[in-house]
Design an enzyme around this catalytic site. Structure first.
Site, short mmCIF file in Angstrom:
data_model
loop_
_atom_site.label_atom_id
_atom_site.label_comp_id
_atom_site.label_asym_id
_atom_site.label_seq_id
_atom_site.Cartn_x
_atom_site.Cartn_y
_atom_site.Cartn_z
N LYS A 1 4.30 -12.23 18.00
CA LYS A 1 3.77 -13.33 17.20
C LYS A 1 4.79 -13.80 16.17
CE LYS A 1 -0.30 -11.22 16.82
NZ LYS A 1 -1.62 -10.85 16.34
N GLU B 1 -5.19 -9.03 15.29
CA GLU B 1 -4.98 -9.39 13.89
C GLU B 1 -4.93 -10.92 13.85
OE1 GLU B 1 -1.44 -7.67 12.24
OE2 GLU B 1 -1.75 -8.68 10.31
N ARG C 1 2.90 -2.40 27.23
CA ARG C 1 2.72 -3.82 26.94
C ARG C 1 3.10 -4.65 28.15
NH1 ARG C 1 2.89 -4.46 21.41
NH2 ARG C 1 3.16 -6.71 21.51
P1 ATP Z 1 2.56 -9.03 18.67
O1 ATP Z 1 3.44 -7.82 18.74
O2 ATP Z 1 2.73 -9.97 19.78
O3 ATP Z 1 2.62 -9.71 17.36
P2 ATP Z 1 0.32 -7.44 18.06
O4 ATP Z 1 0.23 -6.19 18.82
O5 ATP Z 1 0.78 -7.35 16.67
O6 ATP Z 1 1.11 -8.50 18.90
P3 ATP Z 1 -2.46 -7.72 17.67
O7 ATP Z 1 -3.22 -8.90 17.21
O8 ATP Z 1 -2.37 -6.56 16.77
O9 ATP Z 1 -1.03 -8.23 18.06
O10 ATP Z 1 -2.94 -7.28 19.12
C1 ATP Z 1 -4.28 -7.12 19.50
C2 ATP Z 1 -4.33 -6.23 20.70
O11 ATP Z 1 -3.58 -6.77 21.77
C3 ATP Z 1 -3.74 -4.87 20.38
O12 ATP Z 1 -4.61 -3.88 20.93
C4 ATP Z 1 -2.42 -4.88 21.09
O13 ATP Z 1 -2.06 -3.59 21.50
C5 ATP Z 1 -2.68 -5.80 22.27
N1 ATP Z 1 -1.45 -6.44 22.70
C6 ATP Z 1 -0.61 -7.20 21.96
N2 ATP Z 1 0.46 -7.58 22.67
C7 ATP Z 1 0.30 -7.06 23.91
C8 ATP Z 1 1.08 -7.09 25.11
N3 ATP Z 1 2.24 -7.74 25.18
N4 ATP Z 1 0.60 -6.44 26.19
C9 ATP Z 1 -0.58 -5.79 26.14
N5 ATP Z 1 -1.35 -5.72 25.05
C10 ATP Z 1 -0.93 -6.33 23.93
MG MG Z 2 -0.41 -5.77 15.56
#
Ligand code: ATP
Ligand code: MG
Length: 559
Positions: A272, A36, A262
């Site tokens: 984020k 995102e 994760r």
């Molecule tokens: P955050 O929780 O840090 O804001 P998010 O999951 O909302 O992260 P996205 O931009 O939606 O961020 O993530 C893009 C991809 O990266 C998704 O498939 C998510 O599952 C993966 N991802 C995000 N954080 C992690 C992590 N700590 N470990 C592994 N994969 C991750």
């Molecule tokens: Mg997300």
């Protein structure tokens, strides 16, 4: 064997992919990385990037980069550019597989109308608060919305008018019609669309209704022909909804969602939202602050992309929640840099040394190899004159047992140069601080060995005073003082006040005057030039110390 040569360790997702290819379920693997664009990528994303792009690479498939841009209020173009830069820097290429969920808005809308037509979705006009009250809890079933029985025609009409902009934000939502008594809360008639009168960075004012993540995501996957939709464990309970939506729609395929745990790292935060707070609250200096676990911060700090890929590979892919010790990341960084970083001499906290028996106008140029194990990296010449600087910590007036460096009357080796002996100490009369050492050198020890075979216990790094380059050096420590700051309510109060130390009077050997790539400063760690460098005023970051800094603090030796 370097990390790149090492065979990929297997994991449960690779095994699923192998089986699907062997059984003929799929001919070609298609994965995606779906960020995102509401912030910068962090090292957790690197795990997902390495997994998705790595599968495509290893099985001859493709991996798409898809911006999950369904929430216009939070997304910015700046983030899109940063994400593309970071994925490329990590070493991956989406070729022509660059997509935006917003590119599917019309298709998503048409599919939503299809759901309504099949009586699988309805327009609900409860307020947000009423919706919550109807939702029930983990132990109590929810209650049906009074709008659940609206006719298909009324729903189609209302949905079209939602899109046409006839209603204010929050007046209606489109919900899936599944089961308000489901033990899985995600299946209790989840919202598929909401009204949001906000311009979108890609679609502008074309839409005032936007699809929810759970709806947009599975449909986007299906439209792109994704075979394996990999996501983190918190989406496990959403899988039933992912499958339900795709089962209702005439989509071209039905990808398989697979969850993995994760990546969490100790002594930092990764969400984020928290990173935003740190940046906008001025607790760090921007998204690329080298203390942050963002990819731009790690890059600026001098971490090679190969070290991050190696780290993600070693961490592996499982379904077990865990927190990885920062030390493991530092180990991967050190191993990558140990191989490739040329060596250099630099003094961070200088103490002046005058060599009284060395002629004032003489300069010796001493040979120094750039890498102790890799002669192919060549060498350089170090100037040596009457005045030099050594590290302040490398001298003690009254050394304890076990201190093998310089002290009054003692002899040590200067790296690549000569043996010197400390003859006298000059102190500041007011403070009593040592301000200068007067030493003698032995010309017969040129290159660092005595022809008579006498030994010294310490070897010090040094720079020549007349040729040294003055630099600012920034030292970094853990951003937080506790291993799991994200688990604490007031995590901002747990910031490590010593996470950044700026040293402004460091002295570098002259070859580093306008270096653009990193070095190992002997005995001090790995360093890399920062973008804040100006001609004649270099700035360097310490990427990582030579040893585990935690162990060092307890052991108390080193520079
Ligand atoms: P955050 O929780 O840090 O804001 P998010 O999951 O909302 O992260 P996205 O931009 O939606 O961020 O993530 C893009 C991809 O990266 C998704 O498939 C998510 O599952 C993966 N991802 C995000 N954080 C992690 C992590 N700590 N470990 C592994 N994969 C991750
Ligand atoms: Mg997300």
């Amino acid at each position: 064997m370097t990390a790149a040569d090492r065979p990929q360790p297997t994991n449960f997702i690779r095994q699923i992919v192998e089986q699907d290819l062997a059984s003929g379920k799929h001919q070609k693997v298609v994965t995606r990385f779906p960020p995102e664009p509401n912030g910068y990528l962090h090292i957790g994303h690197a795990k997902s990037i390495c997994l998705n792009f790595g599968l495509a690479r290893d099985f001859g498939g493709v991996c798409h980069l898809r911006f999950d841009d369904t929430n216009p209020a939070r997304e910015e173009i700046e983030y899109v550019a940063a994400i593309e830069r970071d994925v490329r820097w990590l070493g991956f290429d989406w070729a022509d597989g660059l997509f935006h969920a917003s590119g599917y808005f019309q298709q998503l809308y048409d599919y939503a109308a299809h759901l309504i037509g099949a009586d699988k979705a309805y327009v609900c006009s409860l307020s947000a608060e009423e919706t919550r009250a109807h939702r029930g809890t983990l132990t109590e079933p929810g209650r049906d919305s009074p709008y659940r029985t609206r006719s298909v025609d009324e729903n189609l009409d209302l949905f079209a008018r939602m899109r046409a902009g006839e209603f204010p934000d929050g007046a209606h939502v489109l919900r899936a019609k599944i089961d308000m008594a489901s033990p899985n809360l995600n299946l209790r008639d989840p919202v598929l669309y909401r009204i949001k009168h906000a311009p979108h960075p890609v679609t502008g004012d074309a839409w005032c209704i936007y699809p929810m993540y759970d709806y947009a995501h599975c449909v986007s996957d299906a439209l792109e022909g994704i075979t394996h939709s990999l996501c983190t464990l918190e989406f496990e309970d959403h899988r039933a909804l992912y499958d339900w939506i795709l089962d209702q729609l005439p989509v071209p395929c039905h990808p398989r969602q697979i969850e993995f745990s994760r990546l969490n790292l100790s002594y930092t935060v990764m969400s984020k939202r928290r990173l935003h707070e740190l940046v906008t609250g001025g607790h760090v200096h921007g998204w690329d602050d080298p203390r942050l676990p963002t990819l731009s911060g790690l890059r600026r700090r001098g971490v090679p992309a190969a070290a991050l890929r190696d780290f993600c590979e070693r961490v592996g892919v499982t379904r077990k929640e865990n927190v990885i010790d920062l030390v493991q990341l530092e180990t991967c960084i050190r191993e990558a840099l140990e191989q490739d970083a040329p060596r250099a001499l630099a003094v961070l906290r200088p103490l002046k040394v005058v060599i009284e028996n060395y002629p004032a106008d003489q300069v010796d140029w001493l040979d120094a190899p750039n890498h102790p194990q890799r002669p192919e990296l060549g060498g350089r010449q170090l100037p040596f004159g009457r005045e030099i600087y050594i590290e302040r910590d490398d001298f003690m007036l009254d050394p304890p047992k076990g201190f093998h460096r310089l002290a009054p009357g003692r002899e040590v080796r200067l790296r690549f140069a000569y043996f010197i002996r400390c003859e006298r100490v000059v102190t500041d009369p007011a403070s009593g601080d040592v301000v200068e050492l007067v030493c003698s050198y032995d010309p017969a020890t040129r290159g660092g060995n005595a022809p008579d075979g006498r030994k010294v216990k310490g070897t010090l790094h040094w720079v020549d005073a007349a040729h040294a380059v003055r630099a600012e050096v920034r030292l970094y420590d853990r951003l937080f003082s506790v291993p799991d700051p994200a688990g604490e309510d007031d995590y901002l109060s747990l910031l490590n006040p010593a996470s950044l130390e700026v040293l402004r009077n460091c002295l570098l050997e002259p070859a580093l005057a306008d270096a653009s790539d990193g070095r190992q400063f002997e005995r001090l760690g790995y360093f890399s030039p920062d973008q804040d460098s100006r001609p004649g005023a270099p700035v360097w970051n310490r990427t990582v110390s030579l040893r585990d800094s935690w162990a060092k603090r307890q052991g108390g030796s080193g520079a």
